[in-house]
Scaffold this motif. Structure first.
Motif, PDB file in Angstrom:
ATOM      1  N   GLU A  60     -46.558  -5.576 -41.356  1.00 34.32           N
ATOM      2  CA  GLU A  60     -45.495  -4.653 -40.947  1.00 34.32           C
ATOM      3  C   GLU A  60     -45.746  -3.222 -41.401  1.00 34.32           C
ATOM      4  O   GLU A  60     -44.992  -2.315 -41.050  1.00 34.32           O
ATOM      5  CB  GLU A  60     -44.160  -5.131 -41.515  1.00 34.32           C
ATOM      6  CG  GLU A  60     -43.708  -6.454 -40.963  1.00 34.32           C
ATOM      7  CD  GLU A  60     -42.466  -6.981 -41.662  1.00 34.32           C
ATOM      8  OE1 GLU A  60     -41.937  -6.288 -42.565  1.00 34.32           O
ATOM      9  OE2 GLU A  60     -42.019  -8.071 -41.314  1.00 34.32           O
ATOM     10  N   ARG A 115     -46.070  -0.351 -38.597  1.00 37.51           N
ATOM     11  CA  ARG A 115     -44.795  -0.007 -37.935  1.00 37.51           C
ATOM     12  C   ARG A 115     -43.863   0.737 -38.891  1.00 37.51           C
ATOM     13  O   ARG A 115     -43.204   1.695 -38.509  1.00 37.51           O
ATOM     14  CB  ARG A 115     -44.110  -1.265 -37.405  1.00 37.51           C
ATOM     15  CG  ARG A 115     -44.672  -1.738 -36.087  1.00 37.51           C
ATOM     16  CD  ARG A 115     -43.765  -2.750 -35.398  1.00 37.51           C
ATOM     17  NE  ARG A 115     -42.949  -3.555 -36.290  1.00 37.51           N
ATOM     18  CZ  ARG A 115     -43.204  -4.805 -36.645  1.00 37.51           C
ATOM     19  NH1 ARG A 115     -44.286  -5.408 -36.193  1.00 37.51           N
ATOM     20  NH2 ARG A 115     -42.402  -5.467 -37.440  1.00 37.51           N
ATOM     21  N   ALA A 131     -45.098   4.292 -39.301  1.00 39.84           N
ATOM     22  CA  ALA A 131     -44.808   5.098 -38.110  1.00 39.84           C
ATOM     23  C   ALA A 131     -43.328   5.455 -38.040  1.00 39.84           C
ATOM     24  O   ALA A 131     -42.970   6.603 -37.739  1.00 39.84           O
ATOM     25  CB  ALA A 131     -45.241   4.349 -36.842  1.00 39.84           C
ATOM     26  N   ARG A 132     -42.452   4.489 -38.324  1.00 34.06           N
ATOM     27  CA  ARG A 132     -41.006   4.764 -38.295  1.00 34.06           C
ATOM     28  C   ARG A 132     -40.615   5.797 -39.338  1.00 34.06           C
ATOM     29  O   ARG A 132     -39.812   6.693 -39.079  1.00 34.06           O
ATOM     30  CB  ARG A 132     -40.212   3.475 -38.530  1.00 34.06           C
ATOM     31  CG  ARG A 132     -40.066   2.621 -37.302  1.00 34.06           C
ATOM     32  CD  ARG A 132     -39.022   1.530 -37.504  1.00 34.06           C
ATOM     33  NE  ARG A 132     -39.157   0.814 -38.759  1.00 34.06           N
ATOM     34  CZ  ARG A 132     -39.725  -0.369 -38.899  1.00 34.06           C
ATOM     35  NH1 ARG A 132     -40.235  -0.989 -37.859  1.00 34.06           N
ATOM     36  NH2 ARG A 132     -39.785  -0.940 -40.071  1.00 34.06           N
ATOM     37  N   GLN A 161     -53.149   5.680 -37.272  1.00 32.30           N
ATOM     38  CA  GLN A 161     -53.455   4.258 -37.324  1.00 32.30           C
ATOM     39  C   GLN A 161     -53.483   3.840 -38.793  1.00 32.30           C
ATOM     40  O   GLN A 161     -54.052   4.541 -39.636  1.00 32.30           O
ATOM     41  CB  GLN A 161     -54.801   3.988 -36.682  1.00 32.30           C
ATOM     42  CG  GLN A 161     -55.222   2.542 -36.744  1.00 32.30           C
ATOM     43  CD  GLN A 161     -56.622   2.325 -36.195  1.00 32.30           C
ATOM     44  OE1 GLN A 161     -57.367   3.267 -35.950  1.00 32.30           O
ATOM     45  NE2 GLN A 161     -56.979   1.077 -36.038  1.00 32.30           N
TER      46      GLN A 161
END
Length: 184
Positions: free
Chosen positions: A73, A76, A79-80, A174
């Protein structure tokens, strides 16, 4: 990514994924202190790298942590978090421009009033020293009233824009998990 530029890696080494974020929280990093320190570490490195190149966050974890749900996780959550920070800075930028517009309206009104008052003083006092002194002082006050909006629209927004764009780049980075054999 610009042709010819390789992704720029930012290296992070941790003992556990939980050092970076709480999996129940929509944003990474456990405590406020930890958040600020890790965010500044990542942002500091990202500032040093080429602006045109894509970024890669390389997280070095012990082998036992690389296959965990939290490690899966991490991309993600990262990025959030940075997308949220970019959004907050974008709102700050919008607020700065809103304040700038209001300050500009006030500054222009003050300038108009000062120019009118200067003209009245000039007509009343004529070409006397006191009349020129008061008239010129009013003109200066009128222009000084526009100092803040001019500062906002010429200079203050650039750092916010750069920081927002940096956070957007970090949100798009990334995230690569690597097993660190040196960590026990």
């Amino acid at each position: 990514m610009t042709a010819g530029l390789q992704p720029q890696p930012i290296q992070i080494r941790v003992e556990e994924v939980s050092q970076l974020f709480n999996t129940l929280d929509p944003f990474p990093f456990r405590s406020a202190t930890s958040t600020a320190m890790r965010e500044e570490y990542i942002v500091g490195w990202a500032r040093e790298l080429a602006r045109q190149a894509a970024l890669t966050i390389v997280v070095h974890l012990p082998l036992s942590e690389t296959d965990s749900k939290a490690a899966g996780e991490l991309g993600r959550a990262h990025a959030r978090f940075f997308a949220y920070r970019a959004d907050v800075i974008g709102r700050d930028l919008n607020e700065l421009f809103r304040v700038g517009r209001i300050a500009l309206l006030v500054g222009m009104a003050v300038l108009g009033l000062c120019l009118a008052a200067s003209s009245l003083v000039s007509g009343w006092a004529g070409d006397s020293y006191l009349g020129r002194f008061i008239g010129e002082s009013l003109v200066i006050v009128g222009w000084v009233a526009n100092w803040r909006p001019i500062e906002i629209f010429l200079y203050d927004w650039w750092p916010l824009l750069r920081r927002r764009n940096l956070y957007r780049r970090l949100a798009a980075a990334q995230v690569v998990i690597k097993a660190d054999k040196t960590t026990a």
